[in-house]
Design a protein around this motif. Structure first.
Motif, PDB file in Angstrom:
ATOM      1  N   ILE A  12     -74.364 -71.892  47.976  1.00 18.84           N
ATOM      2  CA  ILE A  12     -74.879 -73.091  48.662  1.00 18.84           C
ATOM      3  C   ILE A  12     -73.884 -73.594  49.703  1.00 18.84           C
ATOM      4  O   ILE A  12     -74.252 -73.875  50.852  1.00 18.84           O
ATOM      5  N   VAL A  13     -72.611 -73.678  49.327  1.00 21.32           N
ATOM      6  CA  VAL A  13     -71.590 -74.133  50.267  1.00 21.32           C
ATOM      7  C   VAL A  13     -71.440 -73.140  51.417  1.00 21.32           C
ATOM      8  O   VAL A  13     -71.317 -73.527  52.586  1.00 21.32           O
ATOM      9  N   GLY A  14     -71.482 -71.848  51.087  1.00 17.35           N
ATOM     10  CA  GLY A  14     -71.359 -70.834  52.126  1.00 17.35           C
ATOM     11  C   GLY A  14     -72.487 -70.916  53.142  1.00 17.35           C
ATOM     12  O   GLY A  14     -72.256 -70.824  54.354  1.00 17.35           O
ATOM     13  N   VAL A  15     -73.710 -71.096  52.656  1.00 20.15           N
ATOM     14  CA  VAL A  15     -74.865 -71.221  53.556  1.00 20.15           C
ATOM     15  C   VAL A  15     -74.728 -72.472  54.425  1.00 20.15           C
ATOM     16  O   VAL A  15     -75.003 -72.444  55.631  1.00 20.15           O
ATOM     17  N   ALA A  16     -74.291 -73.575  53.811  1.00 13.96           N
ATOM     18  CA  ALA A  16     -74.123 -74.819  54.562  1.00 13.96           C
ATOM     19  C   ALA A  16     -73.082 -74.659  55.672  1.00 13.96           C
ATOM     20  O   ALA A  16     -73.277 -75.124  56.797  1.00 13.96           O
ATOM     21  N   VAL A  17     -71.985 -73.978  55.360  1.00 17.33           N
ATOM     22  CA  VAL A  17     -70.933 -73.756  56.360  1.00 17.33           C
ATOM     23  C   VAL A  17     -71.458 -72.881  57.499  1.00 17.33           C
ATOM     24  O   VAL A  17     -71.199 -73.148  58.676  1.00 17.33           O
ATOM     25  N   ILE A  18     -72.211 -71.841  57.155  1.00 18.15           N
ATOM     26  CA  ILE A  18     -72.773 -70.962  58.183  1.00 18.15           C
ATOM     27  C   ILE A  18     -73.710 -71.736  59.104  1.00 18.15           C
ATOM     28  O   ILE A  18     -73.685 -71.581  60.335  1.00 18.15           O
ATOM     29  N   ILE A  19     -74.523 -72.617  58.518  1.00 18.23           N
ATOM     30  CA  ILE A  19     -75.454 -73.421  59.323  1.00 18.23           C
ATOM     31  C   ILE A  19     -74.682 -74.353  60.260  1.00 18.23           C
ATOM     32  O   ILE A  19     -75.025 -74.485  61.445  1.00 18.23           O
ATOM     33  N   MET A  20     -73.633 -74.997  59.747  1.00 18.71           N
ATOM     34  CA  MET A  20     -72.853 -75.911  60.582  1.00 18.71           C
ATOM     35  C   MET A  20     -72.142 -75.170  61.708  1.00 18.71           C
ATOM     36  O   MET A  20     -72.091 -75.652  62.849  1.00 18.71           O
ATOM     37  N   VAL A  21     -71.611 -74.003  61.433  1.00 17.35           N
ATOM     38  CA  VAL A  21     -70.970 -73.209  62.480  1.00 17.35           C
ATOM     39  C   VAL A  21     -72.001 -72.774  63.531  1.00 17.35           C
ATOM     40  O   VAL A  21     -71.739 -72.817  64.733  1.00 17.35           O
ATOM     41  N   ALA A  22     -73.186 -72.376  63.057  1.00 21.89           N
ATOM     42  CA  ALA A  22     -74.250 -71.972  63.984  1.00 21.89           C
ATOM     43  C   ALA A  22     -74.663 -73.132  64.884  1.00 21.89           C
ATOM     44  O   ALA A  22     -74.898 -72.949  66.089  1.00 21.89           O
ATOM     45  N   GLY A 191     -65.217 -77.120  58.480  1.00 21.99           N
ATOM     46  CA  GLY A 191     -63.857 -76.998  57.956  1.00 21.99           C
ATOM     47  C   GLY A 191     -63.614 -77.920  56.772  1.00 21.99           C
ATOM     48  O   GLY A 191     -62.998 -77.524  55.776  1.00 21.99           O
ATOM     49  N   ILE A 192     -64.123 -79.164  56.868  1.00 21.55           N
ATOM     50  CA  ILE A 192     -63.960 -80.122  55.768  1.00 21.55           C
ATOM     51  C   ILE A 192     -64.683 -79.628  54.518  1.00 21.55           C
ATOM     52  O   ILE A 192     -64.171 -79.745  53.398  1.00 21.55           O
ATOM     53  N   ALA A 193     -65.881 -79.047  54.696  1.00 20.01           N
ATOM     54  CA  ALA A 193     -66.631 -78.540  53.551  1.00 20.01           C
ATOM     55  C   ALA A 193     -65.862 -77.425  52.843  1.00 20.01           C
ATOM     56  O   ALA A 193     -65.815 -77.363  51.600  1.00 20.01           O
ATOM     57  N   ILE A 194     -65.250 -76.555  53.627  1.00 22.35           N
ATOM     58  CA  ILE A 194     -64.469 -75.456  53.042  1.00 22.35           C
ATOM     59  C   ILE A 194     -63.264 -76.003  52.266  1.00 22.35           C
ATOM     60  O   ILE A 194     -62.959 -75.559  51.147  1.00 22.35           O
ATOM     61  N   ILE A 195     -62.568 -76.969  52.879  1.00 18.59           N
ATOM     62  CA  ILE A 195     -61.382 -77.548  52.222  1.00 18.59           C
ATOM     63  C   ILE A 195     -61.758 -78.243  50.919  1.00 18.59           C
ATOM     64  O   ILE A 195     -61.118 -78.048  49.880  1.00 18.59           O
ATOM     65  N   ILE A 196     -62.806 -79.057  50.963  1.00 16.64           N
ATOM     66  CA  ILE A 196     -63.217 -79.793  49.760  1.00 16.64           C
ATOM     67  C   ILE A 196     -63.633 -78.841  48.649  1.00 16.64           C
ATOM     68  O   ILE A 196     -63.256 -79.014  47.482  1.00 16.64           O
ATOM     69  N   TYR A 197     -64.405 -77.795  49.020  1.00 19.16           N
ATOM     70  CA  TYR A 197     -64.861 -76.856  47.983  1.00 19.16           C
ATOM     71  C   TYR A 197     -63.698 -76.048  47.425  1.00 19.16           C
ATOM     72  O   TYR A 197     -63.642 -75.763  46.233  1.00 19.16           O
ATOM     73  N   THR A 198     -62.740 -75.692  48.283  1.00 19.06           N
ATOM     74  CA  THR A 198     -61.567 -74.957  47.818  1.00 19.06           C
ATOM     75  C   THR A 198     -60.767 -75.798  46.827  1.00 19.06           C
ATOM     76  O   THR A 198     -60.319 -75.303  45.774  1.00 19.06           O
ATOM     77  N   ALA A 200     -61.940 -78.205  45.000  1.00 19.67           N
ATOM     78  CA  ALA A 200     -62.742 -78.334  43.786  1.00 19.67           C
ATOM     79  C   ALA A 200     -62.622 -77.086  42.921  1.00 19.67           C
ATOM     80  O   ALA A 200     -62.537 -77.177  41.680  1.00 19.67           O
ATOM     81  N   LEU A 201     -62.602 -75.911  43.538  1.00 22.92           N
ATOM     82  CA  LEU A 201     -62.462 -74.665  42.786  1.00 22.92           C
ATOM     83  C   LEU A 201     -61.106 -74.583  42.111  1.00 22.92           C
ATOM     84  O   LEU A 201     -60.983 -74.148  40.949  1.00 22.92           O
ATOM     85  N   ARG A 202     -60.064 -74.988  42.819  1.00 23.89           N
ATOM     86  CA  ARG A 202     -58.717 -74.951  42.233  1.00 23.89           C
ATOM     87  C   ARG A 202     -58.627 -75.865  41.025  1.00 23.89           C
ATOM     88  O   ARG A 202     -58.002 -75.545  40.019  1.00 23.89           O
ATOM     89  N   ARG A 203     -59.244 -77.030  41.142  1.00 27.63           N
ATOM     90  CA  ARG A 203     -59.233 -77.961  40.005  1.00 27.63           C
ATOM     91  C   ARG A 203     -60.035 -77.402  38.841  1.00 27.63           C
ATOM     92  O   ARG A 203     -59.630 -77.539  37.677  1.00 27.63           O
ATOM     93  N   ARG A 204     -61.140 -76.705  39.139  1.00 22.20           N
ATOM     94  CA  ARG A 204     -61.991 -76.162  38.078  1.00 22.20           C
ATOM     95  C   ARG A 204     -61.306 -75.002  37.369  1.00 22.20           C
ATOM     96  O   ARG A 204     -61.416 -74.866  36.137  1.00 22.20           O
ATOM     97  N   THR A 205     -60.620 -74.163  38.160  1.00 26.98           N
ATOM     98  CA  THR A 205     -60.003 -72.980  37.571  1.00 26.98           C
ATOM     99  C   THR A 205     -58.599 -73.242  37.057  1.00 26.98           C
ATOM    100  O   THR A 205     -57.955 -72.356  36.463  1.00 26.98           O
ATOM    101  N   GLY A 206     -58.091 -74.459  37.356  1.00 31.13           N
ATOM    102  CA  GLY A 206     -56.754 -74.795  36.872  1.00 31.13           C
ATOM    103  C   GLY A 206     -55.646 -74.189  37.695  1.00 31.13           C
ATOM    104  O   GLY A 206     -54.512 -74.092  37.235  1.00 31.13           O
ATOM    105  N   ASP A 207     -55.958 -73.786  38.948  1.00 26.06           N
ATOM    106  CA  ASP A 207     -54.953 -73.200  39.828  1.00 26.06           C
ATOM    107  C   ASP A 207     -54.207 -74.331  40.517  1.00 26.06           C
ATOM    108  O   ASP A 207     -54.777 -75.055  41.332  1.00 26.06           O
TER     109      ASP A 207
END
Length: 209
Positions: A12-22, A191-198, A200-207
């Motif tokens: 979902i995030v990937g599709v949203a980023v692609i749409i915004m870049v387009a 760019g903001i969407a990518i940063i926020i999701y990254t 969020a993933l780090r917090r979820r995975t404990g990285d």
């Protein structure tokens, strides 16, 4: 053991980023088209007169061309800040004209008044001037996304009635070309969407990195 990256949210995030870049790329293309249209509009005031367009949007190739309309009667007035031909500032009196028994009618920027509540003693007639567009009050987000309603054509009257100053002739410097800013905004959102999701993933995975 670290948890796996969630598939559905990532898609979902990937599709949203692609749409915004387009959308950002599309705005860059629109900017090039707008530059070409403005170059043509710069010479249009000196070209022969043509028929006034009845419907929106105004074809960029005829923007600022001389034209004329016959206002059967004034059905309403709009007031906007504006500039007179002598450079002074004031308030544009824009007449909403009926041009027939049916149809969209026409807008005429009749001239510049000194007071915002001034109502010209003008009831219609033949008006000559230049083809322009109505003032743009569309919401920013709708303009960025390209979903805004097109602006109606408007005639800037060459001469003003008694008690008013003639409006400034059309100038390409007064036409905004914000497509680059819109493109930057879409790329920024991506760019903001990518940063926020990254994060969020780090917090979820404990990285912690």
């Amino acid at each position: 053991m670290k948890r796996k990256i969630p598939l559905i949210p990532t898609i979902i995030v990937g599709v949203a980023v692609i749409i915004m870049v387009a959308l950002g790329v599309w705005q860059l293309e629109r900017r090039a088209e707008k530059d070409a249209a403005l170059a043509l509009a710069a010479v249009n005031p000196g070209r022969p007169a043509i028929s006034f367009p009845a419907l929106a949007p105004v074809d960029p190739s005829i923007l600022f061309r001389p034209s004329s309309i016959h206002c059967l009667r004034v059905v309403g007035w709009r007031t906007e800040a504006g500039r007179a031909a002598d450079g002074s500032m004031g308030f544009r009196s824009i007449a909403e004209c009926a041009t027939g028994a049916e149809g969209p009618g026409a807008l005429v920027e009749l001239g510049i008044a000194q007071k915002p509540d001034y109502k010209p003693q003008w009831t219609g007639g033949q008006v000559a001037g230049w083809i322009s567009q109505e003032p743009d009050h569309r919401a920013l987000l709708t303009r960025i996304g390209g979903k805004a309603q097109p602006l109606r054509p408007m005639l800037i009257a060459r001469a003003a009635p008694p008690g008013m100053k003639a409006a400034a002739p059309p100038n390409v410097a007064d036409v905004p070309n914000n497509h680059l800013a819109y493109a930057v905004q879409w790329f920024f959102f991506a760019g903001i969407a990518i940063i926020i999701y990254t994060l969020a993933l780090r917090r979820r995975t404990g990285d912690p990195s």
